[in-house]
Design a protein around this motif. Structure first.
Motif, PDB file in Angstrom:
ATOM      1  N   LYS A 292       0.835  -1.203   0.000  1.00 20.68           N
ATOM      2  CA  LYS A 292       0.000   0.000   0.000  1.00 20.68           C
ATOM      3  C   LYS A 292       0.872   1.256   0.000  1.00 20.68           C
ATOM      4  CE  LYS A 292      -3.242   2.201   3.171  1.00 20.68           C
ATOM      5  NZ  LYS A 292      -3.873   1.952   4.481  1.00 20.68           N
TER       6      LYS A 292
ATOM      7  N   LYS B 285       4.179   2.625  -1.253  1.00 27.18           N
ATOM      8  CA  LYS B 285       5.018   2.122  -2.335  1.00 27.18           C
ATOM      9  C   LYS B 285       6.505   2.217  -2.068  1.00 27.18           C
ATOM     10  CE  LYS B 285       1.279   3.167  -5.435  1.00 27.18           C
ATOM     11  NZ  LYS B 285       0.630   4.250  -6.138  1.00 27.18           N
TER      12      LYS B 285
ATOM     13  N   LYS C 100       0.296 -12.901   2.056  1.00 31.50           N
ATOM     14  CA  LYS C 100      -1.022 -12.820   1.419  1.00 31.50           C
ATOM     15  C   LYS C 100      -1.567 -11.398   1.546  1.00 31.50           C
ATOM     16  CE  LYS C 100      -4.812 -14.622   3.273  1.00 31.50           C
ATOM     17  NZ  LYS C 100      -5.670 -15.600   3.936  1.00 31.50           N
ATOM     18  N   GLY C 101      -2.050 -10.850   0.436  1.00 28.45           N
ATOM     19  CA  GLY C 101      -2.643  -9.523   0.485  1.00 28.45           C
ATOM     20  C   GLY C 101      -1.643  -8.406   0.685  1.00 28.45           C
ATOM     21  N   PHE C 102      -0.384  -8.627   0.261  1.00 29.37           N
ATOM     22  CA  PHE C 102       0.646  -7.603   0.527  1.00 29.37           C
ATOM     23  C   PHE C 102       0.368  -6.312  -0.213  1.00 29.37           C
ATOM     24  CE2 PHE C 102       3.109  -7.366  -3.400  1.00 29.37           C
ATOM     25  CZ  PHE C 102       2.696  -8.520  -4.060  1.00 29.37           C
ATOM     26  N   LEU C 103      -0.384  -6.370  -1.326  1.00 28.75           N
ATOM     27  CA  LEU C 103      -0.643  -5.150  -2.097  1.00 28.75           C
ATOM     28  C   LEU C 103      -1.450  -4.128  -1.307  1.00 28.75           C
ATOM     29  CD1 LEU C 103      -1.390  -6.425  -5.701  1.00 28.75           C
ATOM     30  CD2 LEU C 103       0.539  -5.048  -4.945  1.00 28.75           C
ATOM     31  N   GLY C 104      -2.192  -4.612  -0.298  1.00 29.20           N
ATOM     32  CA  GLY C 104      -2.980  -3.686   0.502  1.00 29.20           C
ATOM     33  C   GLY C 104      -2.386  -3.446   1.880  1.00 29.20           C
TER      34      GLY C 104
ATOM     35  N   ASP D  71      -1.209  -5.165  11.092  1.00 30.43           N
ATOM     36  CA  ASP D  71      -1.024  -6.352  10.257  1.00 30.43           C
ATOM     37  C   ASP D  71      -0.079  -6.040   9.101  1.00 30.43           C
ATOM     38  OD1 ASP D  71      -2.630  -4.633   8.957  1.00 30.43           O
ATOM     39  OD2 ASP D  71      -4.047  -6.117   8.203  1.00 30.43           O
TER      40      ASP D  71
ATOM     41  N   ALA E  67       6.050  -0.638  -8.028  1.00 34.71           N
ATOM     42  CA  ALA E  67       4.888  -1.296  -7.425  1.00 34.71           C
ATOM     43  C   ALA E  67       4.101  -2.054  -8.490  1.00 34.71           C
ATOM     44  CB  ALA E  67       4.001  -0.269  -6.740  1.00 34.71           C
ATOM     45  N   ALA E  68       3.959  -1.441  -9.666  1.00 35.29           N
ATOM     46  CA  ALA E  68       3.225  -2.095 -10.751  1.00 35.29           C
ATOM     47  C   ALA E  68       3.976  -3.333 -11.257  1.00 35.29           C
ATOM     48  CB  ALA E  68       2.988  -1.115 -11.898  1.00 35.29           C
TER      49      ALA E  68
ATOM     50  N   ALA F  10       3.435  -6.109  -8.853  1.00 38.42           N
ATOM     51  CA  ALA F  10       2.073  -6.626  -8.976  1.00 38.42           C
ATOM     52  C   ALA F  10       1.829  -7.308 -10.316  1.00 38.42           C
ATOM     53  CB  ALA F  10       1.073  -5.492  -8.794  1.00 38.42           C
TER      54      ALA F  10
ATOM     55  N   SER G  15      -8.758  -6.839   6.912  1.00 38.45           N
ATOM     56  CA  SER G  15      -7.381  -7.328   6.888  1.00 38.45           C
ATOM     57  C   SER G  15      -7.326  -8.790   6.416  1.00 38.45           C
ATOM     58  CB  SER G  15      -6.797  -7.194   8.289  1.00 38.45           C
ATOM     59  OG  SER G  15      -5.642  -7.984   8.410  1.00 38.45           O
ATOM     60  N   PRO G  16      -6.323  -9.131   5.567  1.00 34.99           N
ATOM     61  CA  PRO G  16      -6.297 -10.466   4.962  1.00 34.99           C
ATOM     62  C   PRO G  16      -6.223 -11.607   5.979  1.00 34.99           C
ATOM     63  CG  PRO G  16      -4.577  -9.073   4.043  1.00 34.99           C
ATOM     64  CD  PRO G  16      -5.241  -8.281   5.110  1.00 34.99           C
ATOM     65  N   ASP G  17      -5.312 -11.497   6.966  1.00 34.66           N
ATOM     66  CA  ASP G  17      -5.366 -12.568   7.954  1.00 34.66           C
ATOM     67  C   ASP G  17      -5.775 -12.020   9.313  1.00 34.66           C
ATOM     68  OD1 ASP G  17      -1.900 -12.836   7.341  1.00 34.66           O
ATOM     69  OD2 ASP G  17      -2.822 -11.538   8.832  1.00 34.66           O
TER      70      ASP G  17
ATOM     71  N   THR H 131      -8.594 -11.110  -0.044  1.00 31.09           N
ATOM     72  CA  THR H 131      -7.778 -10.006   0.447  1.00 31.09           C
ATOM     73  C   THR H 131      -8.437  -8.744  -0.079  1.00 31.09           C
ATOM     74  OG1 THR H 131      -6.417 -10.346  -1.488  1.00 31.09           O
ATOM     75  CG2 THR H 131      -5.638 -11.306   0.546  1.00 31.09           C
TER      76      THR H 131
ATOM     77  N   LEU I 260      -8.952  -5.519   0.233  1.00 32.35           N
ATOM     78  CA  LEU I 260      -8.438  -4.216  -0.213  1.00 32.35           C
ATOM     79  C   LEU I 260      -7.170  -4.365  -1.042  1.00 32.35           C
ATOM     80  CD1 LEU I 260      -9.010  -2.255   3.078  1.00 32.35           C
ATOM     81  CD2 LEU I 260     -10.289  -2.004   0.962  1.00 32.35           C
ATOM     82  N   ALA I 261      -6.676  -5.585  -1.184  1.00 32.13           N
ATOM     83  CA  ALA I 261      -5.406  -5.775  -1.872  1.00 32.13           C
ATOM     84  C   ALA I 261      -5.593  -6.329  -3.277  1.00 32.13           C
ATOM     85  CB  ALA I 261      -4.511  -6.717  -1.069  1.00 32.13           C
TER      86      ALA I 261
ATOM     87  N   THR J  15      -6.908   2.591   1.296  1.00 34.84           N
ATOM     88  CA  THR J  15      -6.011   2.007   0.293  1.00 34.84           C
ATOM     89  C   THR J  15      -4.973   2.976  -0.240  1.00 34.84           C
ATOM     90  OG1 THR J  15      -7.381   2.674  -1.556  1.00 34.84           O
ATOM     91  CG2 THR J  15      -7.899   0.562  -0.558  1.00 34.84           C
ATOM     92  N   SER J  16      -5.072   4.250   0.074  1.00 31.30           N
ATOM     93  CA  SER J  16      -4.245   5.298  -0.540  1.00 31.30           C
ATOM     94  C   SER J  16      -4.374   5.279  -2.063  1.00 31.30           C
ATOM     95  CB  SER J  16      -2.774   5.158  -0.171  1.00 31.30           C
ATOM     96  OG  SER J  16      -2.625   5.007   1.214  1.00 31.30           O
TER      97      SER J  16
ATOM     98  N   PRO K 180      -4.586  -0.992  -4.777  1.00 29.19           N
ATOM     99  CA  PRO K 180      -3.300  -1.320  -5.392  1.00 29.19           C
ATOM    100  C   PRO K 180      -3.230  -0.885  -6.854  1.00 29.19           C
ATOM    101  CG  PRO K 180      -4.650  -3.275  -5.029  1.00 29.19           C
ATOM    102  CD  PRO K 180      -5.379  -2.146  -4.427  1.00 29.19           C
ATOM    103  N   ILE K 181      -2.084  -0.374  -7.230  1.00 30.45           N
ATOM    104  CA  ILE K 181      -1.799   0.104  -8.595  1.00 30.45           C
ATOM    105  C   ILE K 181      -2.935   0.988  -9.113  1.00 30.45           C
ATOM    106  CG2 ILE K 181      -0.528  -0.670 -10.638  1.00 30.45           C
ATOM    107  CD1 ILE K 181       0.112  -2.473  -8.342  1.00 30.45           C
TER     108      ILE K 181
END
Lengths: 422, 333
Positions: free
Chosen positions: A192, A194, A246-250, A257, A399-400, A403, B158-160, B179, B181-182, B267-268, B271-272
């Motif tokens: 999230k 970058k 898992k879900g690192f993009l967010g 977390d 970042a892109a 992803a 949150s994912p986990d 996930t 928001l991701a 999310t700011s 993603p992307i």
């Protein structure tokens, strides 16, 4: 008539917005002088440290008043941006050097300290000074420096059968595979935000293309060189292994977390982060204690860069162009070997003066300080070193890439385009 | 002979509506008019000066800087580039994406959020136990600040260990875990859900207030004529709720155009860029990339979109609602 008067007032009201007069205080050696000092030391131990130092200085110089204004990091950035846009600066203010400082220098807002401070600037390490030097002139005095490297969980590395930290990219990729095989998330990443992702591309570019190439790119705006594309290829190779949580993009960095918490709670085996990582890990999770280790970013086989080249940044103080001489004098006072040693002893900053490394007590920070003292070269964070638009484009494009939405070529191309348009 | 007298008379009335009945006395009227203007000016002045400084001046300044390439430093901008910032804006995939995402949120709000609020308002208008409690409960999210809402939902999604995934797991729908928001494909839906959670209470209260101003006699009369509850709603309540619905749609759309805080915290824009809004793009370019000229162009575009929409909406959709106000003013004048 009344309408006319009203509209005249109306116009006057509108006109008032533009013309702001804030003349710098006139100064002579005997007259009372006020030095306004904006810094970001809003937390202990530095907060009260500076209060003490200001008192000491004022006791020795009764005609000088140091107006100590600590402002929280993000608020400071917004506030300094606003005042510099109106063509003013505080007398003394925090800077991280690089592209932002360069813009302020180009706008004629920052004092050139090279000749005035020549005698005492010589005591600083070249790595610490490099962020504040343009065209061999120095525009700020460093007070802190640090570097980015891998902070890893020794226990999880052992569990995966990795006996020593990887020193080459091949060994690193191998370690990631082993960690994944042992059921651990190899790397935590805050997608999230970058900036943590750009560390990977920047370090790979340093290792493959070498430091001179990154400095050259700042001049000729060309990031399309094969070495930079190669950095993207290597990063894609890593991302394709899906090493991140898992879900690192967010994921955020310091949140409950986020990236730091993943490592801190033993869920992920490592993170690529600056010297502040142990502190943030402690704040956002259980903390690893003795299990926490540090290793520098591995060398890439056949690359031009050296594994001793460090990537990071610090903080220092710049002097406004209209500041009274007392501002420089106060800066000299707080930057002296004796004073800065005390600052390092608080544990808030790392050594910037030659031979100061032994002062660092914390074992993790001591590793970083020694790495930095022995550094063969130093590169400032790319989102600081380059003009802000270019730095942000590096963050965005990388970042892109991580992803899977941009190719290494596209990354190089978009950075080049933005650099050329600046 | 009569005609000129008549016109004269009329002119007199038009010129001096307050002096109706008394013989027209021009100097007194003018003085009174001047006095009125003076009073108006005096009372308007503080507000006018503030409006001018805080609203008009920034708009004009932003429009001005939007014609320059400017990093915000060194006094005034000098590098004039004409409409380049605007052509760049129209070619920027992120900005075009912003428009698309804005439209998505807008359509979803109109199709789901507002009908939901309306339905709840109708339900909570019924006599039932604990009605006041439910009203309070549904309105509560609106009172929270957007930042708090954002932080709350980053934890829930949150994912986990996030509440959303744990609930899905507990009710045996573990396969739906995500996930939230991701994932570029789910992030906009997640944001819409959070937006709905935050704002449906506000629209519900609007509708509830509108519903309560409808006299009971009307629905009673419809019931006596044999209308069932659906027909009562469809042919009596809904048309009379018209003005409230129109204002609620208006507020919802303007809010969507300017959406910032909630998305920023959640999310700011990532993603992307997949959840970026116009305001976030503006912030990115203005404060992160220090391209003040280009950011100004974005803000002017936002302003124009809002303005054109607001004027058009008032002119064509809310005409009947505002007509009353305007005719009343005319009468008094």
């Amino acid at each position: 008539m009344v309408l006319l008067a009203a509209s005249a007032l109306f116009m006057a009201g509108c006109g008032g917005g533009g013309g702001d007069t804030g003349a710098a205080p006139a100064s002579s050696s005997d007259a009372k002088v006020t030095v306004e000092w904006w810094n970001i030391s809003t937390t202990e131990p530095l907060k009260s440290f500076w209060v003490k130092k200001v008192k000491e200085y004022q006791a020795a110089h009764p005609n000088v008043t140091i107006k100590n204004v600590p402002i929280e990091n993000e608020a400071f950035k917004a506030k300094i941006a606003t005042v510099t846009q109106s063509g003013k600066t505080p007398d003394l203010f925090t800077t991280w050097g690089g592209g932002v400082l360069k813009q302020q220098v180009d706008a004629g807002l920052v004092k050139d300290l090279s000749s005035e401070a020549a005698t005492w600037l010589a005591d600083f390490t070249p790595a610490a000074l490099s962020a504040y030097q343009f065209d061999s002139k120095t525009y700020a005095v460093p007070h802190d420096i640090g570097m980015v490297g891998f902070w890893y969980n020794k226990k999880l590395f052992n569990k995966a059968g990795i006996t020593e930290p990887p020193a080459t990219w091949t060994a690193f990729i191998d370690a990631v595979k082993k960690l994944k095989g042992s059921g651990t998330t190899p790397i935590a990443l805050a997608g999230k935000e970058k900036w943590p992702g750009h560390y990977y591309w920047a370090y790979l570019a340093m290792r493959i293309a070498g430091l001179p190439a990154l400095q050259q790119a700042a001049v000729d705006d060309d990031f399309n060189k094969p070495e930079f594309i190669q950095a993207g290829v290597k990063l894609k190779e890593l991302a394709d292994l899906q090493p991140f949580q898992k879900g690192f993009l967010g994921a955020g960095y310091g949140s409950t977390d986020g990236q730091a918490a993943q490592v801190s709670n033993g869920k992920a085996a490592m993170e690529l982060m600056g010297q502040w990582a142990p502190t943030v890990q402690k704040d956002s999770g259980k903390g690893l204690g003795e299990d926490l280790g540090f290793f520098p970013f591995p060398a890439v086989e056949g690359g031009k860069g050296n594994i001793g080249d460090a990537f990071g940044g610090g903080g220092g103080y710049a002097v406004g162009v209209n500041a009274p001489p007392a501002a420089v004098d106060f800066l000299k006072f707080i930057s002296s070997a004796e004073q800065h040693r005390q600052e390092v002893e608080t544990g808030a900053v790392l050594p910037v003066l030659k031979g100061e490394e032994s002062v660092v007590k914390d074992p993790n920070l001591s590793i970083v300080a020694n790495q930095l003292a022995a550094a063969t070269g130093f590169q400032l964070y790319l989102d600081q070193a380059y003009p802000p638009a270019v730095g942000q484009e590096v963050n965005d494009s990388v970042a892109a890439l991580i992803a899977g939405q941009k190719t290494p070529e596209q990354v190089a191309d978009s950075i080049t385009q933005v650099a050329k348009s600046e | 002979m009569t005609r000129p007298a008549l016109t004269d008379d009329r002119r007199g009335i038009v010129a001096n509506p307050p002096g109706r009945g008394s013989p027209p006395a021009a100097p007194t009227a003018r003085r009174r008019k001047t006095k009125g203007l003076l009073t108006i000016t005096l009372f308007m002045l503080p507000a006018l000066v503030l409006f001018c400084l805080l609203v008009l001046a920034p708009i004009l300044l932003a429009s001005y800087t939007s014609f320059f390439k400017w990093n915000g430093l060194g006094g005034l901008p000098t590098q004039f580039i004409g409409l380049d910032n605007y052509t760049r804006l129209l070619e920027d995939p992120v900005f075009k994406g912003d428009l698309g995402r804005g439209l998505f949120l807008l359509v979803m709000s109109l199709l789901i959020q507002l009908p939901l609020s309306l339905g709840l308002a109708m339900l909570l208008n019924q006599r039932m136990r604990g009605r006041a409690f439910y009203r309070l409960l549904f309105f509560a999210p609106y009172v929270l600040s957007e930042v708090i809402t954002g932080v709350l939902f980053t934890m829930i999604l949150s994912p986990d260990g996030g509440l959303a995934n744990q609930i899905l797991d507990a009710i045996g729908l573990g396969s739906l875990q995500s996930t939230w928001l991701a994932e570029p494909s789910t992030v906009m839906y997640s944001i819409f859900i959070v937006m709905t959670w935050k704002y449906f209470g506000f629209h519900m209260i609007l509708y509830l207030a509108g519903r309560q101003s409808i006299p009971k006699e009307l629905t009673e009369a419809a019931a006596i004529d044999g209308a069932g509850s659906w027909k009562q709603f469809r042919y009596v309540t809904l048309p009379l709720l018209g003005p409230t619905i129109r204002i609620s749609v208006f507020l919802s759309i303007i809010g969507t155009i300017q959406l910032f805080d909630l998305v920023w915290v959640l999310t700011s824009g990532g993603p992307i860029h997949s959840s970026e809004t116009m305001a976030i793009t503006m912030f990115q370019f203005g404060f992160k990339r220090t391209q003040i000229g280009y950011a100004s162009a974005i803000s002017v575009a936002m302003f124009l979109i809002s303005l054109v929409f607001a004027l058009g909406y008032q002119r064509f959709v809310m005409r009947r609602d505002t007509e009353g106000a305007i005719t009343t003013m005319r009468d008094q004048r």
